[in-house]
Enzyme design. Structure first.
Site, PDB file in Angstrom:
ATOM      1  N   GLU A 139      -2.276  -1.683  -3.359  1.00 50.29           N
ATOM      2  CA  GLU A 139      -3.736  -0.600  -2.644  1.00 50.29           C
ATOM      3  C   GLU A 139      -3.229   0.751  -2.771  1.00 50.29           C
ATOM      4  O   GLU A 139      -2.328   1.067  -2.555  1.00 50.29           O
ATOM      5  CB  GLU A 139      -4.083  -1.301  -1.149  1.00 50.29           C
TER       6      GLU A 139
ATOM      7  N   HIS B 235      -7.682  -5.988   7.381  1.00 56.85           N
ATOM      8  CA  HIS B 235      -7.612  -5.025   8.569  1.00 56.85           C
ATOM      9  C   HIS B 235      -8.336  -5.044   9.683  1.00 56.85           C
ATOM     10  O   HIS B 235      -9.203  -5.847   9.732  1.00 56.85           O
ATOM     11  CB  HIS B 235      -8.565  -3.821   8.336  1.00 56.85           C
TER      12      HIS B 235
ATOM     13  N   HIS C 289       0.811  -0.876  -0.292  1.00 55.60           N
ATOM     14  CA  HIS C 289      -0.068   0.453  -0.270  1.00 55.60           C
ATOM     15  C   HIS C 289       0.971   1.351  -0.037  1.00 55.60           C
ATOM     16  O   HIS C 289       1.393   1.939   1.133  1.00 55.60           O
ATOM     17  CB  HIS C 289      -0.480   0.011   0.935  1.00 55.60           C
TER      18      HIS C 289
END
Length: 237
Positions: free
Chosen positions: A70, A190, A43
């Site tokens: 991401e 997450h 990410h």
């Protein structure tokens, strides 16, 4: 079978803290794949505080499993993804100043915006996923953007589970059912961990992929990286 994609942002954070190349991000990604993980996730953020944009190009050469990038689809991020052409791009609505992702897309308000971006990625053969909260209306609207998958934001589940509230899974079960009904593949991520992953997987059999980084790397400090990857795979399979 649910695939495990390991987010290696925290490895990059540790490397950057000393300015050298220890730990070696590419070697860690190589090892994680050899340990059995089916994907690598990164990410990159505009300030490059962990994953650098160059890392994204370097990883393309050695990731032979699924490569998931991401990020917030700002122009620089879009250009990066189109150049690399990873297996999957996961769009996340995080601002430049946030510490970590903290909300899913409002797919109703941003439908036209997301539709245009997703179409461009799909024209280039990149599978798309939208980071969403477990809200059925958001998932239904996500399907209208043309995305291939949604990734359920699982922080609320993880917090509830840690407090002994297993009913925290209920919105996710309903979200998974709706995703299936509207033809979307389902990912999740997450705050998933060794502690809470098995229960999540048992209740959501349509789960295709989980992306796990912070907990996995933290657990590896005590248990070892190879061992932890194996433990996650066991919980998923």
């Amino acid at each position: 079978m649910t695939k495990l994609s390991v987010n290696i942002n925290k490895i990059a954070t540790l490397r950057n803290s000393r300015g050298g190349n220890v730990p070696d991000l590419l070697q860690v990604a190589t090892d994680i794949q050899e340990f059995g993980a089916e994907g690598i996730t990164i990410h990159p953020r505009p300030d490059e505080r962990h994953i650098r944009y160059q890392d994204a190009f370097d990883l393309k050469k050695i990731v032979h499993t699924e490569y998931n990038i991401e990020g917030n689809p700002i122009p620089k991020f879009i250009d990066l993804v189109l150049q690399i052409k990873p297996t999957q791009v996961t769009l996340v609505p995080d601002g430049e100043d946030v510490l970590t992702s903290n909300a899913g897309w409002d797919t109703v308000t941003h439908k036209d915006y997301l539709t245009e971006i997703i179409a461009e990625f799909k024209r280039n053969g990149i599978r798309t996923s939208l980071f969403v909260d477990p809200i059925t209306s958001m998932i239904e609207a996500a399907a209208k953007t043309g995305t291939d998958r949604v990734e359920l934001y699982t922080e609320a589940y993880a917090k509830g589970y840690a407090l002994g509230n297993k009913e925290a899974i209920i919105p996710y079960v309903q979200a998974a059912k709706v995703a299936h009904q509207v033809g979307l593949g389902l990912n999740a991520g997450h705050d998933l961990s060794l502690e809470n992953l098995r229960y999540f997987k048992e209740n959501i059999p349509t789960l295709l992929e989980v992306s796990i980084g912070h907990a996995l790397i933290s657990e590896a400090l005590y248990l070892g990286l190879q061992n932890v990857v194996s433990m996650y795979l066991y919980r998923l399979k």
